[in-house]
Design an enzyme around this catalytic site. Structure first.
Site, PDB file in Angstrom:
ATOM      1  N   CYS A 179       0.826  -1.215   0.000  1.00  0.00           N
ATOM      2  CA  CYS A 179       0.000   0.000   0.000  1.00  0.00           C
ATOM      3  C   CYS A 179       0.854   1.257   0.000  1.00  0.00           C
ATOM      4  O   CYS A 179       1.833   1.343   0.739  1.00  0.00           O
ATOM      5  CB  CYS A 179      -0.860   0.064   1.257  1.00  0.00           C
ATOM      6  N   ARG A 187     -15.831  -1.595 -16.737  1.00  0.00           N
ATOM      7  CA  ARG A 187     -15.840  -0.216 -17.194  1.00  0.00           C
ATOM      8  C   ARG A 187     -16.242   0.756 -16.086  1.00  0.00           C
ATOM      9  O   ARG A 187     -15.927   1.925 -16.126  1.00  0.00           O
ATOM     10  CB  ARG A 187     -16.745  -0.059 -18.419  1.00  0.00           C
TER      11      ARG A 187
HETATM   12  P1  XMP Z   1      -0.682  -7.392   2.661  1.00  0.00           P
HETATM   13  O1  XMP Z   1       0.037  -6.744   3.810  1.00  0.00           O
HETATM   14  O2  XMP Z   1      -1.059  -8.799   2.916  1.00  0.00           O
HETATM   15  O3  XMP Z   1      -2.038  -6.568   2.521  1.00  0.00           O
HETATM   16  O4  XMP Z   1       0.086  -7.197   1.396  1.00  0.00           O
HETATM   17  C1  XMP Z   1      -3.067  -6.945   1.669  1.00  0.00           C
HETATM   18  C2  XMP Z   1      -4.195  -5.931   1.723  1.00  0.00           C
HETATM   19  O5  XMP Z   1      -3.756  -4.656   1.218  1.00  0.00           O
HETATM   20  C3  XMP Z   1      -4.869  -3.959   0.664  1.00  0.00           C
HETATM   21  N1  XMP Z   1      -4.490  -3.557  -0.690  1.00  0.00           N
HETATM   22  C4  XMP Z   1      -4.099  -2.305  -1.030  1.00  0.00           C
HETATM   23  N2  XMP Z   1      -4.023  -1.176  -0.304  1.00  0.00           N
HETATM   24  N3  XMP Z   1      -3.210  -0.035  -2.205  1.00  0.00           N
HETATM   25  C5  XMP Z   1      -3.593  -0.023  -0.904  1.00  0.00           C
HETATM   26  O6  XMP Z   1      -3.509   1.016  -0.252  1.00  0.00           O
HETATM   27  C6  XMP Z   1      -3.261  -1.142  -3.004  1.00  0.00           C
HETATM   28  O7  XMP Z   1      -2.896  -1.121  -4.181  1.00  0.00           O
HETATM   29  C7  XMP Z   1      -3.751  -2.326  -2.369  1.00  0.00           C
HETATM   30  N4  XMP Z   1      -3.953  -3.586  -2.846  1.00  0.00           N
HETATM   31  C8  XMP Z   1      -4.392  -4.298  -1.793  1.00  0.00           C
HETATM   32  C9  XMP Z   1      -6.046  -4.905   0.683  1.00  0.00           C
HETATM   33  O8  XMP Z   1      -6.850  -4.575   1.777  1.00  0.00           O
HETATM   34  C10 XMP Z   1      -5.391  -6.251   0.851  1.00  0.00           C
HETATM   35  O9  XMP Z   1      -6.246  -7.208   1.414  1.00  0.00           O
END
Ligand code: XMP
Length: 470
Positions: A296, A398
């Site tokens: 994130c 979309r």
């Molecule tokens: P971990 O720590 O297991 O976390 O990699 C997975 C969780 O991260 C969230 N998630 C995101 N949060 N940008 C964010 O701010 C992203 O691109 C993103 N992709 C996933 C999501 O809650 C996931 O379960």
């Protein structure tokens, strides 16, 4: 007059606290980790896979459900495809599929060594289009030269299409053969070998004895929700900021009539939980944590976050205020779980289960391909708001184009970690040990007994000792 800015809270994260040891009633191996992934969905272990396109497709979801957890199929694909992934888990036999196979053109002597290392008498042979071209028999390979392509020695054998795996399992279990190839639409999918056939499972099963499966949805995507409702055990809201009036309104309209359980999220605060539960007629679980994930970048991009441990504590407080029990609206701790230690802290704070992408992304079953870079093995892992994932989502859906414009995640690699089974069993052992130390024989007991202490400095292995074990 300008409003005074103020600090309203202290957002604790996993490294800020430890769980204190307590008098233990049991040994770690006696600890019961059964829990809930949502109000009506029981699990044997408190582990969910994150709905991310480098992690959670049917293969990982089936392998995780076999071990007692639940996989949440990601939504970065057309509705019909996501439905097929859930169906694949539901149809999956109560046995793992291994990737044991060889290419037709592989050298005979290498295949012989491979079969010896796996202890198999037969091995499926696959051509470049993925069709199974028979089996290598170990006895045929004993004296073959290295220059011979193994395909020349292929023998016919039974091949089982998805849905027929139960028959394949029987063949292997009865000792008629060591390996049975399973195909999907005529293309090689995996092998049932003796090891898989004889493994003992405690799977997470639905009322009909099928593996549990969950699916990620957006509350705005009525077509997707309709297609998955009743098939997936849980529909998991997959929204970066659920505490938004439009999201709440969209969710309010759909939840009433749902057959599947509905988990709301992501949420980060007490107010978010109270507003969600108050406005929606039904909430079967809470996905807690904002911007705490390993991939994130939200807190950097937007300056906003609700670290997962803090978010779980907020949810627990909100449920208490509303007179709701932790089992009535199970809390899922999502983001930043690096290993069992973080999971124990999340559970101690009130979570029923943890959700992770990071821990599972390096496994064989994760959706991304295996890469060899400079002699080491890796698997790609990316945030669902990273550039690559957003591009794929725009292509599949979309409606999402308007929703997100800024990247809030990174694309990267994680080290290859082998079969999911190995990673999950290590996780389970660690969590059991944690509960043992904390003096709890179950997650429910942990909720009642656990005490946290704030750390004032780091503890544990960090000094000049160089790690030599792998
Ligand atoms: P971990 O720590 O297991 O976390 O990699 C997975 C969780 O991260 C969230 N998630 C995101 N949060 N940008 C964010 O701010 C992203 O691109 C993103 N992709 C996933 C999501 O809650 C996931 O379960």
């Amino acid at each position: 007059m300008l409003a005074q800015s103020r600090v309203v809270d202290e957002a604790l994260s996993f490294d800020d606290v430890v769980v204190l040891p307590g008098l233990s009633p049991v040994e770690p191996w006696q600890v019961d980790l059964s829990s809930k992934a949502s109000r009506r969905v029981q699990v044997r272990i408190p582990l969910l896979s994150a709905p991310m396109d480098t992690v959670s497709e049917w293969r990982l979801a089936a392998a995780l459900a076999l071990l007692g957890g639940v996989g949440v199929i990601h939504r970065n694909m057309p509705v019909e495809e996501q439905r097929r992934h859930v169906e694949m888990v539901k149809k999956h036999p109560l046995v793992e599929l291994s990737s044991a196979a060889a290419g037709e053109a592989d050298e005979c002597c290498r295949v012989r060594e491979y079969m010896r290392s796996l202890g198999l008498r037969q091995l499926p042979l696959v051509d470049s289009s993925g069709a199974v071209k028979g089996y290598a028999e170990f006895s045929d390979l004993e004296s073959c030269g290295c220059g011979t392509p193994v395909g020349k020695l292929a023998r016919p054998g039974p091949v089982f299409e998805v849905g027929e795996e139960a028959r394949a399992l029987e063949e292997v279990k009865r000792g008629r053969r060591d390996a049975a190839a399973v195909t999907l639409g005529g293309r090689f999918l995996g092998t049932i070998t003796v090891q898989e056939a004889l493994a003992v499972y405690s799977p997470a099963l639905d009322e009909e004895g099928r593996l549990r499966a969950a699916a990620a949805v957006s509350p705005f995507d009525a077509r997707r929700i309709e297609a998955l409702d009743g098939l997936a055990d849980i529909l998991v809201a997959d929204v970066a900021h659920f505490h938004n009036v439009n999201v709440l309104e969209a969710a309010r309209r759909i939840v009433k009539s749902l057959e599947s359980d509905f988990v709301a999220g992501n949420l980060g605060t007490r107010e978010g939980v109270i507003d969600t539960i108050t406005r929606l007629e039904r909430v079967d679980g809470l996905r807690m944590g904002i911007a705490g994930g390993s991939i994130c970048t939200t807190s950097g991009v937007a300056g906003v976050a609700a670290p997962t441990l803090f978010a779980v504590m907020q949810a627990r407080g909100a449920l208490r205020e509303m007179g709701l029990g932790l089992e009535e609206v199970p809390i899922i701790a999502d983001g930043g779980i690096r290993g069992p230690g973080d999971a124990v802290k999340a559970l101690a704070a009130g979570a029923s289960a943890v959700m992770t992408g990071y821990m599972l992304a390096g496994t064989d079953e994760a959706a991304a391909p295996l890469l060899r870079i400079g002699g080491s093995l890796y698997k790609p892992y990316r945030g669902m708001a990273s550039r690559g994932a957003l591009e794929r989502r725009f292509a599949a859906d979309r409606y999402s184009r308007a929703a997100k414009r800024v990247e809030e995640g990174i694309e990267g690699l994680v080290e290859y970690r082998g079969p999911l089974r190995r990673v999950v069993l290590e996780f389970v052992e660690g969590v059991r040990a944690g509960l043992g130390y904390a003096g709890a024989s179950s997650i429910k007991e942990l909720w009642a007994k656990a005490r946290f202490a704030r750390l004032t400095s780091r503890i544990g292995a960090y000094t000049g000792v160089v790690k030599t074990s792998v």
